[in-house]
Each structure stands twice: as C-alpha cells, then as structure tokens.
Scaffold this active site. Structure first.
Site, PDB file in Angstrom:
ATOM      1  N   HIS A 140       0.842  -0.884  -0.098  1.00 14.58           N
ATOM      2  CA  HIS A 140       0.228  -0.295  -0.105  1.00 14.58           C
ATOM      3  C   HIS A 140       0.747   1.472  -0.089  1.00 14.58           C
ATOM      4  CE1 HIS A 140      -3.057  -2.831   0.632  1.00 14.58           C
ATOM      5  NE2 HIS A 140      -4.292  -2.278   0.952  1.00 14.58           N
ATOM      6  N   LYS A 577     -13.956   4.480   6.654  1.00 18.16           N
ATOM      7  CA  LYS A 577     -13.712   5.854   5.194  1.00 18.16           C
ATOM      8  C   LYS A 577     -15.923   5.958   4.775  1.00 18.16           C
ATOM      9  CE  LYS A 577     -12.649   6.799   0.233  1.00 18.16           C
ATOM     10  NZ  LYS A 577     -14.440   6.778   0.034  1.00 18.16           N
TER      11      LYS A 577
END
Length: 931
Positions: A140, A577
C-alpha cells in the site's frame, strides 16, 4: 540549523536526545551552507524565527518566494525531519534496551502475568502449539521516502550507536571521526533526489519488502524466537524448534484488487525474487554453522541417521568440493552444512530454470531443509552436544522454520465481482444458465454449492474468456503451479474483497476447484478461502455470513481439510472511510464477538486477519494495546496483521525496534490467548457499555455521513488538499482510485482519502463524529459512565487514546490557511462544520480523561509534537502557496506517470510540481505518516 529548547529543563528525561538532534541539526546547517551557500541557511533560520513570532508574516513571506528557493527551503526542512526521526528512533532503541535490562522484555512481562494467574503448564503448552503470529507486508503506497534515503538514515543510526557504544566502553572519546561521518552522510542525503523518477512496479515493491525481511531474518526474528522458547521453558514448556509461532506474509505480487499490474506472471516473478533472497539468507546461516560446528568424529560420536544422510548427500552432490570432502572428512556437521549449501545452490538453479525437483539434490519448500537441520540437532543432542543443539542449531532451525526459503508467504486477493465475471462466461459456454448475472444471491449460492460438490470440470483450462476474465482465471492455475514449483507454503490464503454473501465465497472456491486446488470429495484444500469484511454493513452481517458458510456441507469439508481453521479478514480502512472511526471501531469489535461465537458453535478455530493501516484513520495505533483490546476468546493463538508503508520503515529499520515490535506482538497474542478467554469485566456492565457504544456509534455515524454525503464535499476535498499529487509521488504501483470510479469520493481508496486530510492537518478520518457520538451518550447518561468505561474497558480506553493522538496532530489554524487560500468561499461552511466537530470532540475527550489539555499525561510526547510543529508550519505555508500557483497553470501541459516504469512528461509545471512534492515528503516525514 539548530534546535531551540530554552524553555525546557536541559537535564530532563530527553536531554540526550535533544542534544543529538541539536548536533545533527547543526551539521545539516553546515551542509546547507557548504552545498548551497549561507543565504539558504540564513533563510531557514529567518523563517523558523518568523513562524514562532509572527505566523501570518511567515506565510506571506513564503507565499512570495520563487519556486527554486522554495524547493530548496522545503528540502531543508524535509531533510531535518528525516534526521530528527532517525535520531529519535536511535534513542528509542537505547531506551528500550535499558528498559529490557532493568525490567525484562515484553515476553518476560507476559510470562509473569501468566505465572501469577497459575495457568497449568499443559495449558501453556497447548497455547504455544497454537501460537501463529504473522505480520503481513503490503505494498500500500504510504511510504514517501525512497530506500536510497532510508539506507543513508540507517547508516547515520549505526554511526550514532557506534559512537555511543565507544563512549560506554572507553569513556569520553574523540568524536571527530564520527562527526565527520555524520557530515558525510548528511551531504549525501542532500545530494540524493528524494523523489522517484519512475512509478514502481510490483517487483520493485517486492524488493523493498525483501530489504526488511532479510534484516529481520539476520537479527530481530531469531532473537524473538529464542526469547519465546526461553520464556516458555521458564513456564515449564519445551517447544520444538520446528514450531512456527512467528512467520511472515506479503501481499506484494498477490494483491490484484484494483491493481491491473499484478498479473499471474508478476506473481511468479515476485516469488522468484523472494526465493533468491531467502536462499541467500539461509546460506549465510549455514556459513555461521560451518564456522561453529567444528565437532570432530574422532572426539565425539555421530548418530547413524546423520551418517547415513551425509553419505547419501555426498553421493548425490558431486558438486561438493573435493577439498571440503577431504578437509572436513572427520567433521560431519560441517560437511552436512556444506551439503545443505549445495542443495540451496541447486534449488536456486532449479527455480530460475523452472526444472523439476530432484529429491536429495535440491529443496522443494522448507520441509526437507528443516529435516536436514534436525538431523544435525538430534545427533548433537545424543552425543554430548546438548548445549549446541538447544542453542545455535535450534536457533537456526527456528529462523528457517519462520521464514522458509520464501521469506514470506504470499496472500492472493481479488475483488468478489471478478470471480462472478469468470463464472458468467463459463456457464454461458456450457449452456446451463441463461444469464448468471441475473441470478439472485440465493440462486447463485444454490448453483455454486451444487457445482462444488459435483465431479465434472466446469471448463477446460484454455476455455475462451475475455482478457480480464482470463487474468482472474489464470491466477488459480498460477497458485497451483507455484505450489508445485516452490512448495505448498508459498501461497496459503485467497482473500475476497467486498464479500457480501456466501455466493462470493463459493465463486472463488469453484474456480479454485477448476485449478485442482480444492476437492471436497478427497477432501483437499491447498488454499484457504478468506472473506474480507470491509464496510460497517458487512461487518455487522459477518456472523451470519460465517454461519451460512459453515452450514454448507461442501464448504465445511474445505475448512476441515484446512485443519478446521477459518480465516476472516477485517477491513479497517474502508470501514472507517464508509462510516467514520467510531462506527468502524465498534463494528469491528462487535463483528469479532459474533465471528468468535459462530466459529465455536461449528467447532472451527477462527483466525482473524486485521487489515490495519498505518494511521489511526486506517485502523493503526499501538499494536500491543490493540491486541489486548480485542473481545475475549477471539484470539486463540493465531493472528495476522498488515504492516503498511511508513509503518514498515518505522518499525523495522533499526534492529532493536524491529525486535521490540515483533516481541510485543507475540507477547500480546500469547497473553491474550491464555488470559483473555473469559470476560475481564462484569457481564452486566459490559451489556450496559455496549448500549452506550451503540448510542455513540449511531450518533457519530449520522454526523459523519452528514459530512461525506454533502454534495459539496468532493469539490471541497479536491480544492483543500494536495491529493491530486499522490500519483506523482510514484510511491506505489496501485492506482489511487478504484476501477471505473467517477470524479467523486466514493471510488477514492482509503489511502488517498487519509493522505489528503493528513497533509492539510484536518485529519478528519481520525476523529470526526466522535464528539457528537460522545455528546449523545452524555445526553442520555452522566459523563461518569464514559469515565468508567475509560477506566475499566481496554477497548474504549484504546479507542479514546487513539482519537486523542489524532486530535493533537490536527491543526485547524494551519488547515484554515489551505481553506482560505485554495477553497472557493461557497464551500467554506464545510470547514466550519469540521471546526465545530473538532471543538466538540476535544471537549468530550477531555471530559472523559479528566485532563485540562490533550496528551497531558504524556508531556514528553506533547513537547516533541510542539517542536515538530515549528518546522512543519513553513512546509504547510509553502505547500499552500505552491498549490495555488500549480493550479493556476491548469492541466494543459501536465501528465502523470500512470503505469509502473513510466515517467512524467516534462512540462512548464515540472519545477512547481517538484517543489510541491518536496513539501509533501517533508510533511509526511514531520507527521511520521503519509496516509
């Protein structure tokens, strides 16, 4: 550049650290003067002083600065942060070593707690057998610093430690040589481009992970494994060196979800890279054994098993030098280790040429290697070499068992819809289903369950498929080919992103069956199927999903073939999120309870895989506390945790820190497995606190969704943050948006989402909604219930602690500068909403902790963050000014690198972009995280 701490006690607990930072800062100033001239150094000092005395004037001064000067200034502050960070790490390492000498390590402390509870040795032994901790390295893209920078910083750390060691050994010494070395490294840092020219491909990312894994193999992991064996011995338990309580995993080259550059060929290439370095690390370990095991057959006996094995090796390995056969003729252990080295060399050749495994000449997986090492250990133990057998040889076996030849076990991940895309085409070809896509989830579950129990192949390996479907289908064949070529342990888990129903799990299982990886009739399962629960809704339904999966006889057979272990991955980033930090954390906590209960009901062991990001907004935070904060009974020895981006370099760059981080994770898992099997608080209180958290989560969720569903938020986010620059940083191969995503925020991945908020110091993902949630609780209850939860409930205390840290790192005064300069006035009400929620959250957190200010109980940390802000402010002001200029130029001449290996096309905005990216790197270094 010198640091100023005039208001701080010069003899305080961090005096030595501050002294070293001042010294390194002074050397950086000399580098600036030497390399760029004294005007740059004078400018740095001017800006630092102005930021402290007149921040608005500093902002105006920086806004008027030309791009070239601004770039150099940004580099100066960015370099300072890199140097300060590594110096802090060095001193943290020293503190940890002193603490270990005084109080023992994390394992010692866990052992004391276990002994105090009177846990019987047989229970400890059973827990030790189940212990399976696996940090999983991901690619990532959140590590902004290049490895060229990191390696020089490691050199600086080694030099600092070497100087300190010399001072301890020989007293006050001349530091002229070390100071010269520091200056040399800082000069090299200044002359090293901190920005990557090319976008990395997955093999580049794999090499980066290998850089850390080889270091762990050499030092930290053996120490932790040896410490664990000794800790268990003190608790009355002897463990076999071949046990695997600690292993390592990787997603690099296997994570296909949203990354079109991870192809089946890339997966094979990454495994070759891992094995090349894993074999090198094992050869170095064999060299150490050769040096050590000088035992002579003329002085001590040798087991018949080892003698017979050695004779076979020498017959099958003519490449073992005649010189060694002669010189080591009476030193069987050395000769056996040389034969192992010959097999390792043959293994390297076999893998590179992709030729069949030849038993006795090379290794397939690590089992044969471990068996050879075990022959050495057993022979020593039976022939007066017990100390060596349980000492250096056992240590080598533990390490080889932990890393294998592959260093890390690769996980493969793909989006659930990709499997249905393949099956739609396969079923269309056999003509049994008119329109697979039109089937309901229940109908697909019935169809796929029947397919899984059938004996026919659904399709030939070369069935005609679209390019996208072919890549997905071929991955399963690649997994089987890789296991046949490298060994079964190279790939163990297949993870399904966005698992919404049982049909998503069965779809992957059917494709695995087509590749010969799964057979419910044998039963055989060469890989485990792992659902990933990513949103609050998926997490809330997780228990029902697992119950339905395990209630299907065919799927239950697959789990049985995997040793009755079912792995479930929990997604922290996307749940945050989607629902905000309060709902994300609470949903994950409740999901773990539900999954625990369902697994127990079906007689299955649960292995949870925590997909935690680097920042609190993506599930990060102290690992030890997070493990102990899990619900009782969820940890039964096995756990996987992702290690991402800048967290990897922060945890594993220095050996002492690497050892500390590995040990605290293993110790927490051992402690939780043995001591957290029952509720640690009264069940009535826990039920009451659950209702409180339900109230807080519901209110926080509503407030968070009010923000993210605001139609103006996308425009605000893109205007207020430098997120459009993330791709230009070239820090990862994975695109920042999901495929087919629009210009809004829905398709934006969690990393750029957190990146944007962090760079501008708003850090919304780390706290937004928490204040509203806590205030809602106080409307129904007295604040005392929250204080009680904070005092007595590890989960809530850890949650509040992480939020408090994010609130401290948030700086809305700086954020206002971004908003007022870059955001259209009609969007400013969003910032007002953020300000109001921030004030409410601070108020509620302080009411719970009883403090007058944030981090009041951590004065040293608070002071460090305050000092960092002095250096961060110029970078923020520069970034705002440069962003305004950058956007004023428009997009006409601008082109970013979008594929691995590609470069940005030069344009009129290139210099401006470079200056901006330098501020991004500096802020990331100063904040200690990117996203």
């Amino acid at each position: 550049m010198t640091d100023q701490y005039g208001h701080i006690d010069p003899d305080g607990p961090d005096a030595a650290l501050r002294q070293d930072i001042r010294r390194i800062g002074k050397l950086l100033g000399e580098t600036l003067a030497r390399q760029e001239g004294t005007p740059l150094l004078d400018l740095v000092e001017e800006v630092r002083a102005l930021v402290r005395t007149d921040a608005p004037a500093a902002a105006d001064r920086l806004a008027a600065m030309d791009v070239t000067t601004g770039t150099k200034l940004a580099r100066a502050f960015s370099t300072y942060f890199h140097l300060a960070n590594i110096t802090e790490q060095v001193h943290r390492s020293r503190d940890l070593r002193r603490r270990r000498a005084r109080d023992g390590g994390w394992l010692d402390q866990a052992a004391k707690r276990i002994a105090e509870k009177g846990i019987p040795a047989d229970e400890v032994a059973a827990a030790a057998r189940r212990l399976a901790v696996r940090p999983v390295f991901t690619a990532h893209p959140t590590e902004a610093a290049r490895r060229s920078i990191l390696s020089k910083l490691r050199g600086l750390a080694d030099a600092l430690d070497g100087e300190a060691s010399a001072a301890i050994l020989y007293g006050a010494s001349d530091t002229t040589a070390s100071t010269r070395r520091f200056a040399e490294l800082i000069d090299l840092l200044w002359q090293t481009d901190e920005l990557r020219l090319d976008r990395p491909d997955p093999t580049d990312e794999a090499r980066n992970a290998v850089y850390y894994l080889k270091d762990l193999y050499a030092e930290a992991a053996p120490q932790v494994l040896d410490d664990l064996a000794e800790t268990l011995r003190q608790l009355g338990v002897e463990t076999a060196p071949t046990a695997r309580p600690l292993t390592f995993g990787s997603w690099i080259g296997g994570d296909r979800d949203g990354n079109p550059f991870v192809t089946p060929a890339v997966t094979r290439d990454v495994l070759i890279i891992q094995h090349e370095h894993g074999i090198q690390a094992t050869e170095l370990a064999m060299d150490e054994l050769i040096d050590e095991l000088s035992v002579s057959r003329r002085l001590r006996g040798v087991s018949l098993d080892l003698s017979a094995s050695l004779a076979q090796d020498l017959e099958k390995l003519p490449e073992v030098s005649g010189r060694f056969r002669r010189v080591n003729a009476e030193e069987p252990y050395r000769l056996k280790a040389r034969c192992i080295k010959a097999k390792l060399a043959n293994t390297r050749k076999r893998l590179s040429s992709n030729t069949p495994h030849v038993p006795g000449r090379d290794y397939l997986g690590s089992d044969e290697l471990i068996a050879d090492l075990e022959l050495i250990r057993a022979s020593l133990a039976r022939n007066s070499g017990q100390l060596t057998a349980v000492g250096s040889v056992a240590s080598v076996i533990r390490t080889a068992s932990a890393f294998g030849l592959q260093l890390a076990t690769l996980d493969v991940r793909e989006h659930a819809e990709k499997h249905h895309e393949v099956l739609t085409q396969l079923y269309a070809q056999v003509g049994e289903v008119d329109d697979y896509t039109a089937l309901s989830r229940e109908e697909r579950t019935k169809l796929l369950s029947a397919e899984l129990t059938g004996r026919r192949p659904l399709a030939a390996a070369d069935a005609p498929l679209t390019e996208s479907a072919r890549k997905t289908f071929d991955v399963f064949h690649t997994i089987r080919e890789s296991q046949d070529r490298f060994g079964a342990e190279v790939i163990e888990s297949y993870i399904i992103s966005m698992t919404l129903g049982v049909d998503d799990v069965l779809a992957a299982a059917v494709l695995a069956r087509e590749a010969g990886l799964i057979d419910v009739h044998t039963p055989r399962a060469r890989i485990g199927i792992v659902p990933l629960l990513e949103t609050p809704a998926e997490l809330d339904a997780g228990g029902d999903l697992l119950d339905e999966m395990l209630s299907l006889p065919a799927y239950r057979d697959i789990v049985r073939a995997r040793g009755d272990v079912q792995e479930i991955m929990l997604g922290y980033s996307d749940s945050n999120k989607d629902g905000g930090i309060t709902t994300s954390q609470w949903s994950i906590h409740k999901a773990q309870r539900a999954l625990r209960d369902v697994a127990a009901r079906h007689g299955v062991r649960l292995r949870l895989f925590h997909g935690r990001g680097g920042t609190v907004g993506r599930g990060g935070g102290p690992t030890h506390e997070a493990i102990l904060a899990q619900p009782y009974g969820t940890l039964d020895g096995a756990i996987k945790v992702t290690e991402q981006g800048e967290v990897i370099s922060d945890k594993y760059t220095l050996p002492a820190l690497a050892r500390e981080n590995l040990e605290l994770t293993v110790a927490a898992v051992l402690q939780a497995t043995l001591l957290h099997t029952e509720p640690q608080v009264d069940l009535a209180n826990l039920a009451r606190w659950d209702k409180v958290m339900d109230t807080a989560s519901a209110a926080a969720f509503r407030q968070y969704r009010t923000l993210v569903e605001n139609p103006d938020l996308p425009a605000y986010f893109w205007a207020a943050t430098p997120t459009e620059l993330l791709g230009a940083l070239n820090i990862g191969s994975r695109p920042s948006k999901r495929p087919n995503a629009d210009a809004g925020l829905g398709g934006l991945r969690a990393i750029p989402w957190v990146f944007g908020w962090t760079q501008t110091r708003q850090i919304v993902p780390g706290w937004f909604g928490v204040g509203t949630g806590l205030a809602a609780v106080r409307e129904e209850h007295d604040v005392e219930v929250l204080r009680e939860m904070y005092r007595d409930w590890q989960f809530f205390r850890t949650f509040i602690s992480n939020v408090e840290m994010m609130l401290t790192k948030t700086d809305l005064t700086i954020a206002r500068r971004y908003v007022e300069t870059l955001v259209p006035a009609e969007l400013h009400p969003i910032f007002t909403m953020i300000e109001q929620e921030y004030a409410k959250t601070v108020e509620q957190v302080l009411a719970i902790t009883g403090a007058e200010k944030l981090l009041e109980s951590q004065a040293e940390l608070s002071r460090t963050l305050d000092v960092r802000d002095t250096y961060l402010q110029p970078l923020h002001h520069l970034q705002v000014a440069l962003l305004r200029q950058y956007r004023a130029l428009g997009d006409v001449d601008r082109q970013l690198a979008t594929a691995p290996g590609s470069r940005r096309v030069p344009s009129d905005s290139a210099a401006l972009e470079r200056a901006l990216l330098t501020t991004v790197n500096g802020i990331a270094a100063g904040m200690r995280n990117t996203g």
